[in-house]
Design an enzyme around this catalytic site. Structure first.
Site, PDB file in Angstrom:
ATOM      1  N   SER A 180     -58.423 127.064  21.411  1.00 31.31           N
ATOM      2  CA  SER A 180     -57.476 127.559  20.411  1.00 31.31           C
ATOM      3  C   SER A 180     -57.599 128.995  20.179  1.00 31.31           C
ATOM      4  CB  SER A 180     -57.869 126.602  19.128  1.00 31.31           C
ATOM      5  OG  SER A 180     -57.370 125.277  19.280  1.00 31.31           O
ATOM      6  N   ARG A 195     -57.913 137.512  23.338  1.00 35.97           N
ATOM      7  CA  ARG A 195     -58.633 138.152  22.140  1.00 35.97           C
ATOM      8  C   ARG A 195     -59.236 136.967  21.453  1.00 35.97           C
ATOM      9  NH1 ARG A 195     -53.227 138.299  20.528  1.00 35.97           N
ATOM     10  NH2 ARG A 195     -52.859 137.247  18.722  1.00 35.97           N
ATOM     11  N   ASP A 233     -53.536 122.868  22.089  1.00 31.42           N
ATOM     12  CA  ASP A 233     -53.611 121.766  21.461  1.00 31.42           C
ATOM     13  C   ASP A 233     -51.909 121.032  21.420  1.00 31.42           C
ATOM     14  OD1 ASP A 233     -52.464 123.673  19.727  1.00 31.42           O
ATOM     15  OD2 ASP A 233     -53.379 123.070  18.048  1.00 31.42           O
TER      16      ASP A 233
END
Length: 521
Positions: A180, A195, A233
């Site tokens: 995620s 990042r 997800d």
């Protein structure tokens, strides 16, 4: 007349003057109160007008979404929509068998799952799940330290779960890895970390393949497990939906954040055609899954208010995630707070001291939903929640009604815009029945059953949001075509979905073109 009589008359006169003065003050207060109340109602009407989403405007949003999707597929940076290639060209179809694992790295905790499949669609044994916190020091350490910790935990989990049928170190296992964090996918099982977010700051991981880092850690810890699918997800939600229903063509998450993905024709992804023809990764299949990152969608047709503009300007990412800031659970309560704060500056009907109302994000969306859906005659829930949040003694009933109305306006706009986004996806892939541009279905367009897997508390737990979204779908598509569009709730796409993608990737003899079985036009 005696002195006493004169004095009495003077007293009576003074009393009369005082009474008139008191009455005047009372009348003045009443006039001022009515004037302030009218200003509150003016703010309310202004909000309602600015958030209006008639079906004509929604269809403009639909068209804008489809246009931006085309632009995002044509070139990098050609659209606010990222339209990221996931390299997922095989979705689970219900024939998968075996035991598969999933790792869900979503924040300060990670989850590991063991999923057993028996080859019968919709027959998933209850998964074995374990959640573990990540020690604070590892969130700013090195990639080796982080993934060695995760790999060691995963090995312990596997050994415990497989002890009943004989754990074997030599046995090869497949893993679906849900991340995620922003990742640039390079294959179905690899991706470069762009990042960190959520408090992580492991500098030697940025710009590196996050799946490879996990794979190396698994090897160092002696666990024979292969990362066969790297997913987010939303893609996991699509996989889970497709496992249960082969007509699933898209997936949407509407919770704290929001995103969407869908099944796209490979030849429509112009920006990746060089990659497709030279790498050979996608030549075998006609279709693949595209991660839209639709939270960044923007269009001049979106009904933006001064509250939205201020919220965006004061956010950590101004001029980004415009769609998400209008429809997701992270922001709905904050928009309502800003509106009520403005009203409180015009009137004192919400209470004498509202210093807490100036605290950004003090009004969370679950609290807002509870007040919005208060069906008691005197709106007791609104009174209790408001007093608890702002530490005020009481909330007048007419103020409670205003609070509910503001919640309704903001929620209705969000739900209807989310519906327009969903129909925009269907329009892009030719699943809208042609009803959007002309207001009725094309005579030559056969509307096929189209399932959208949907996940997230805003849709599953917020009844009013869900009802407004479904109502808008019917309005945009028309009652006849809307019957062919089914929103199916899934649960745990980031866990179960990742394991199912691992199973689909591992399947040695998949049906020819599994994703093609979606029967895209």
């Amino acid at each position: 007349m005696g002195r006493i009589g004169v004095g009495a008359m003077a007293v009576v006169g003074l009393v009369a003057v005082a009474a008139v003065a008191v009455a005047g003050v009372a009348v003045g207060r009443s006039v001022r109160s009515r004037r302030r109340w009218r200003r509150v109602l003016g703010v309310l009407r202004e909000l309602e007008d600015a958030c209006e989403t008639p079906v004509g405007r929604l269809r403009q949003v639909v068209d804008a979404m489809a246009v931006e999707m085309h632009a995002g597929l044509a070139s990098e940076g050609g659209s606010k929509l990222k339209m990221l290639l996931t390299f997922v060209d095989t979705l689970p179809n219900g024939n998968e068998k075996g035991i598969y694992y999933a790792l869900d790295l979503g924040g300060t905790n990670f989850r590991v799952l063991q999923v057993q499949l028996e080859g019968r669609r919709s027959s998933i044994f209850p998964p074995e799940v374990e959640q573990q916190p990540i020690p604070q020091h590892l969130m700013t350490s090195t990639r080796e330290d982080l993934f060695d910790f995760i790999a060691a935990s995963l090995k312990e989990f596997v050994e415990r779960k497989e002890v009943s049928f004989g754990y074997s170190p030599e046995k090869r296992r497949e893993l679906g890895f849900t991340v995620s964090f922003p990742v640039k996918q390079t294959s179905v099982s690899s991706g470069i970390l762009i990042r960190w977010t959520k408090g992580f700051a492991i500098h030697d991981m940025v710009g590196k393949d996050i799946a490879e880092s996990l794979q190396l850690a698994l090897a160092r810890n002696g666990l024979n497990m292969r990362v066969v699918a790297l997913v987010n997800d939303t893609v996991g939600t699509l996989a889970l939906g497709h496992y249960h229903d082969p007509d699933t063509v898209a997936a949407v998450i509407i919770g704290t954040g929001t995103n969407a993905c869908y099944v796209e024709r490979t030849d429509a992804i112009i920006k990746c055609q060089g990659l497709v023809t030279t790498s050979g990764l996608m030549v075998r299949f006609k279709f693949t899954v595209v991660n839209m990152e639709w939270g960044s969608f923007w269009s001049s047709h979106l009904p933006r208010t001064s509250y939205d503009i201020d919220l965006d300007a004061e956010s950590p990412n101004p001029n980004e995630q415009g769609f998400e800031k209008m429809i997701s659970g992270m922001y709905l309560g904050e928009i309502v707070r800003r509106v009520i704060l403005r009203m409180s500056q015009e009137s004192d009907i919400f209470g004498a001291s509202l210093s807490n109302l100036s605290i950004p994000f003090i009004l969370r969306t679950p609290l807002m939903a509870a007040m919005h859906e208060d069906n008691s005659p005197d709106l007791r829930e609104v009174d209790e929640k408001w007093r608890e949040m702002l530490e005020v003694p009481e909330v007048p009933k007419k103020a409670r009604k205003v609070i509910v109305k503001v919640c309704d306006i903001v929620t209705r706009r969000a739900a209807r815009l989310a519906a327009a986004g969903i129909v925009g996806i269907l329009k892009k892939i030719g699943r809208d029945g042609g009803s959007i541009t002309g207001g009725r279905s094309r005579g030559d367009a056969r509307m096929r059953r189209s399932v959208v897997a949907i996940e997230g508390g805003l849709y599953t737990s917020y009844t009013m949001f869900r009802e407004y979204l479904l109502e808008a779908l019917r309005e945009i598509l028309g009652e006849d075509d809307a019957r062919h569009v089914i929103l199916k709730v899934t649960e745990d796409g980031s866990g179960l979905g990742a394991a199912l993608l691992a199973a689909a990737s591992h399947s040695s003899t998949p049906p020819p073109n599994t994703v093609d079985s979606v029967q895209m036009p």
